[in-house]
Each structure stands twice: as C-alpha cells, then as structure tokens.
Design an enzyme around this catalytic site. Structure first.
Site, short mmCIF file in Angstrom:
data_model
loop_
_atom_site.label_atom_id
_atom_site.label_comp_id
_atom_site.label_asym_id
_atom_site.label_seq_id
_atom_site.Cartn_x
_atom_site.Cartn_y
_atom_site.Cartn_z
N PRO A 19 0.83 -1.18 0.00
CA PRO A 19 0.00 0.00 0.00
C PRO A 19 0.87 1.24 0.00
O PRO A 19 1.70 1.43 0.88
CB PRO A 19 -0.76 -0.10 1.31
CG PRO A 19 -0.28 -1.34 1.98
CD PRO A 19 0.98 -1.73 1.33
N GLU A 20 0.65 2.06 -0.97
CA GLU A 20 1.27 3.37 -1.01
C GLU A 20 0.17 4.37 -0.67
O GLU A 20 -0.94 3.97 -0.33
CB GLU A 20 1.89 3.61 -2.39
CG GLU A 20 2.85 2.48 -2.79
CD GLU A 20 3.52 2.66 -4.14
OE1 GLU A 20 3.70 3.83 -4.55
OE2 GLU A 20 3.87 1.67 -4.78
#
Length: 288
Positions: free
Chosen positions: A2-3
């Site tokens: 997850p960015e």
DNA sequence: CTGTGTTCCTGTTCGC
DNA sequence: TGCGAACAGGAACACA
C-alpha cells in the site's frame, strides 16, 4: 503493497464505519507484527471512541477519546476488511476462506467488525498520546504530504538540491516526500518524462531553485496520486477497498510491471532495471 | 550526514 | 507435479 493512494482508499472506506463508534471488543490473534503489540493493547482500546480517522503518509491515524492516537501501517501485505459481528470480514481470497492471517479484529459498538489481515506481518500498530504525536519518531522525519498545498516545485527542488542520488531513490525516500512507493515513483517519473537514473539534484539550479523539471515532476506526482485515489488504488494482489472490492488503478499503469511491453507513447520497449534493490520500470527513449 | 545493503515474513510465480 | 530460486507494494537498522 500500500502506497499513499491505497492507504487513503482504506481510510475512506473505514472512516464511516469507525468514526463515532467505540471499541466494544478487540481481539488480538497474533500480536507479533512488525513490532509486538504492546501488552494490554486490546484493554487500552476497549471502550474508547474513534473521534476521527486520518492519514499521514502511509500511516492511518485513529484519534481516540482517550487522547491517544492509534497508528496503523499496512506494510507490504496488510489490508482491512469490514464485516458484521454476525459475519466478520475475512481474508478476502474467495478460494481459501482462511483466516490464518487475520491478526487483529476490532468489534465496533455499531456491530461492525474491522479485521486486519497481513500475511507478511510487516504491518504495525502503535499507540501514541496525541500530545506527543509530533515527537513520534516514525512521523517526525517524514517529508511533506504530496497532495498538500505546501508541496510544490520549490520545496521538492530544495529537498533534492545537492543530492547525489537518483531521482528514483530520492522520491522513494519518505523524508523527501511522504507516501510514494515503488509503483507511483515509476509512474510519476514517466508522466514527467524524467529518467529514474537522473541525478536528483538536476531538478534544481545551483541555488536550489526549481527548474522546469521540478515543476513537471511535482505536477506528475500530484496527478498520478489523485488519479489513483479516484480509482480506488492499485490492486496487485493484496490491496482491497475496505468493502473487499478491487482497486482499478493497476489498469492505468503506463510502465510499472510492464517490462518488454511497448511504451504507450513512443512504442519503444519498457525496460526494467534494479535501483536501491527494487525494480524500476521506465521508457529509456521518453524519459531523459 | 549520505548512500547502500540486510533484514523482518509469507506467498506466488517462474524455470528446470 | 515437484522443487528451489527469485521476487513482491515498506522501511528500520547497521555499516562504510
């Protein structure tokens, strides 16, 4: 995994479920995440109300009625699923309905459950008092929020001025700008027509003032992040919206994970190289 | 201080 | 089908 766009997507999914609700029960099935959950973690949360769910970089920050902030990081493979007490959200794989990696379950006062699943256990949770949040080591060194007004070409140029490293390394550094990861660094550099190998310092002049490259890069970063959030993030394998649905932005990758495919612009071959121990994807003829 | 390499952990994919 | 190697969205930490 997850960015920033994925974390923001999760935040938007969880906020309506958790805000204004208290923890009726907290189950810790495995406390040995990136760092062990503190002793009494569940007890500390019990009965507290979530006053707001925010985000800083890739951290989710739940403001609690106790004056504490619950910091949550998804690491590489973390995800949250929303369910009901009668039907808790489980590990999303339809095939294996395994709950093996459901490490923490929040039972909220409205009957909703929020389950944290993280196969690799690089994710983390930590409680910090709100008053001490600005001294929190994990947040303290973070650079600006890329979607904030204060993040502009002048700021990025200043952060990159004098840096001997590549643009890829600089943008991956959370102290330079907070929230980008491997995917969005690659995509932003493509949109800005800048080579990931270019020296970071070349977006500034000798005085640290931004040049046109800095302007284009900042615009590209903001645009790709906004587009990705709009699409619900990118689902490669683990990322889901809190309701379990897939993000869509992976269909809009121009270069990431497209080694050997034609560049969408010049039709040349997209190349994969390794920088800072991670894959970089780019078009050598479009990105200079 | 800066840049680089290693490490945490599990799951998936790829080549033989 | 099996089996080991390579690789995966992150980032703290040790070290040169």
């Amino acid at each position: 995994m997850p960015e920033l766009p994925e974390v923001e997507t999760v935040r938007r999914g969880l906020a309506p479920i958790m805000e204004g609700q208290s923890f009726a029960k907290v189950e810790v099935r495995r406390g040995d995440l990136r760092w062990p959950l503190p002793r009494g973690f569940a007890q500390t949360l019990h009965g507290k109300t979530v006053e707001g769910l925010g985000r800083r970089a890739k951290y989710l920050l739940a403001d609690l009625s106790s004056g504490d902030v619950l910091m949550m990081h998804l690491g590489m493979s973390g995800s949250f699923r929303v369910g009901k007490d009668s039907a808790p959200g489980k590990y999303y794989h339809e095939r294996s309905k395994s709950t093996a990696h459901d490490h923490v379950v929040f039972h909220m006062s409205n009957g909703a459950t929020v389950t944290f699943n993280d196969p690799r256990r690089f994710g983390s949770m930590k409680l910090v008092s709100r008053a001490k949040l600005e001294n929190e080591p994990l947040l303290r060194a973070l650079g600006p929020e890329p979607l904030g007004n204060e993040f502009d070409a002048a700021m990025l140029a200043k952060a990159c001025a004098g840096k001997k490293t590549s643009l890829k390394a600089a943008l991956s550094d959370q102290r330079v700008v907070a929230g980008l990861g491997n995917i969005y660094v690659c995509e932003a550099l493509f949109r800005a027509w800048l080579s990931p190998k270019r020296r970071a310092s070349t977006i500034a002049d000798r005085h640290g003032k931004p040049n046109e490259r800095a302007e284009k890069l900042v615009a590209a970063i903001k645009a790709v992040l906004m587009d990705a959030i709009e699409a619900g993030g990118s689902s490669l394998r683990d990322h889901r919206r809190a309701d379990g649905s897939l993000g869509d932005f992976q269909h809009n990758f121009k270069v990431y994970d497209r080694e050997g495919e034609p560049c969408p612009d010049c039709k040349g071959k997209i190349k994969r190289i390794v920088q800072v121990g991670r894959s970089t994807f780019y078009c050598p003829s479009c990105q200079k």
